[in-house]
Design a protein around this motif. Structure first.
Motif, PDB file in Angstrom:
ATOM      1  N   GLN A 171      13.972  20.234   4.854  1.00  0.00           N
ATOM      2  CA  GLN A 171      12.619  20.567   5.379  1.00  0.00           C
ATOM      3  C   GLN A 171      11.998  21.651   4.626  1.00  0.00           C
ATOM      4  OE1 GLN A 171      11.204  18.515   7.596  1.00  0.00           O
ATOM      5  NE2 GLN A 171       9.410  19.711   6.918  1.00  0.00           N
TER       6      GLN A 171
ATOM      7  N   GLU B 237       8.192  21.779   2.766  1.00  0.00           N
ATOM      8  CA  GLU B 237       7.372  22.466   2.887  1.00  0.00           C
ATOM      9  C   GLU B 237       6.873  23.509   1.666  1.00  0.00           C
ATOM     10  OE1 GLU B 237       5.532  22.521   5.636  1.00  0.00           O
ATOM     11  OE2 GLU B 237       6.757  20.992   6.325  1.00  0.00           O
ATOM     12  N   THR B 238       7.888  23.610   0.840  1.00  0.00           N
ATOM     13  CA  THR B 238       7.811  24.402  -0.504  1.00  0.00           C
ATOM     14  C   THR B 238       6.866  23.523  -1.494  1.00  0.00           C
ATOM     15  OG1 THR B 238       9.780  25.662  -0.206  1.00  0.00           O
ATOM     16  CG2 THR B 238       8.760  25.742  -2.365  1.00  0.00           C
TER      17      THR B 238
ATOM     18  N   ARG C 106       5.076  21.026  -0.302  1.00  0.00           N
ATOM     19  CA  ARG C 106       3.815  20.751   0.295  1.00  0.00           C
ATOM     20  C   ARG C 106       2.812  22.117  -0.046  1.00  0.00           C
ATOM     21  NH1 ARG C 106       2.880  17.394   4.251  1.00  0.00           N
ATOM     22  NH2 ARG C 106       5.226  17.718   5.020  1.00  0.00           N
TER      23      ARG C 106
ATOM     24  N   ARG D 242       7.726  13.978   3.308  1.00  0.00           N
ATOM     25  CA  ARG D 242       8.439  14.281   4.369  1.00  0.00           C
ATOM     26  C   ARG D 242       9.872  14.328   3.939  1.00  0.00           C
ATOM     27  NH1 ARG D 242      10.707   9.698   6.481  1.00  0.00           N
ATOM     28  NH2 ARG D 242       9.884   7.564   5.837  1.00  0.00           N
TER      29      ARG D 242
END
Length: 68
Positions: free
Chosen positions: A13, A17-18, A20, A34
């Motif tokens: 996760q 996020e990194t 994204r 995802r």
């Protein structure tokens, strides 16, 4: 034959996020980005499908980054 690469332990996760955030900084959105929850042991990230123009922008951003 290319040497076998070992997989380093990374929080899936956090990696999502990194990635994204980095894509956002380049003005690129991957709507389907995802963590793949179906195979947690493999730590897979689902990048999803994108339009051709988004794929081209992603390629340009990667090329710019590789030149640094």
């Amino acid at each position: 034959m290319a040497p076998k690469q070992t997989q380093e332990a990374v929080d899936t996760q956090a990696a999502v996020e990194t990635l994204r955030a980095a894509l956002d900084a380049a003005g690129i959105v991957l709507p389907s980005l995802r963590a793949d929850l179906a195979s947690p042991g493999l730590q897979l990230v689902e990048l999803g499908r994108v339009r051709a123009d988004v794929a081209a922008r992603l390629a340009r951003a990667l090329r710019r980054g590789a030149q640094e």
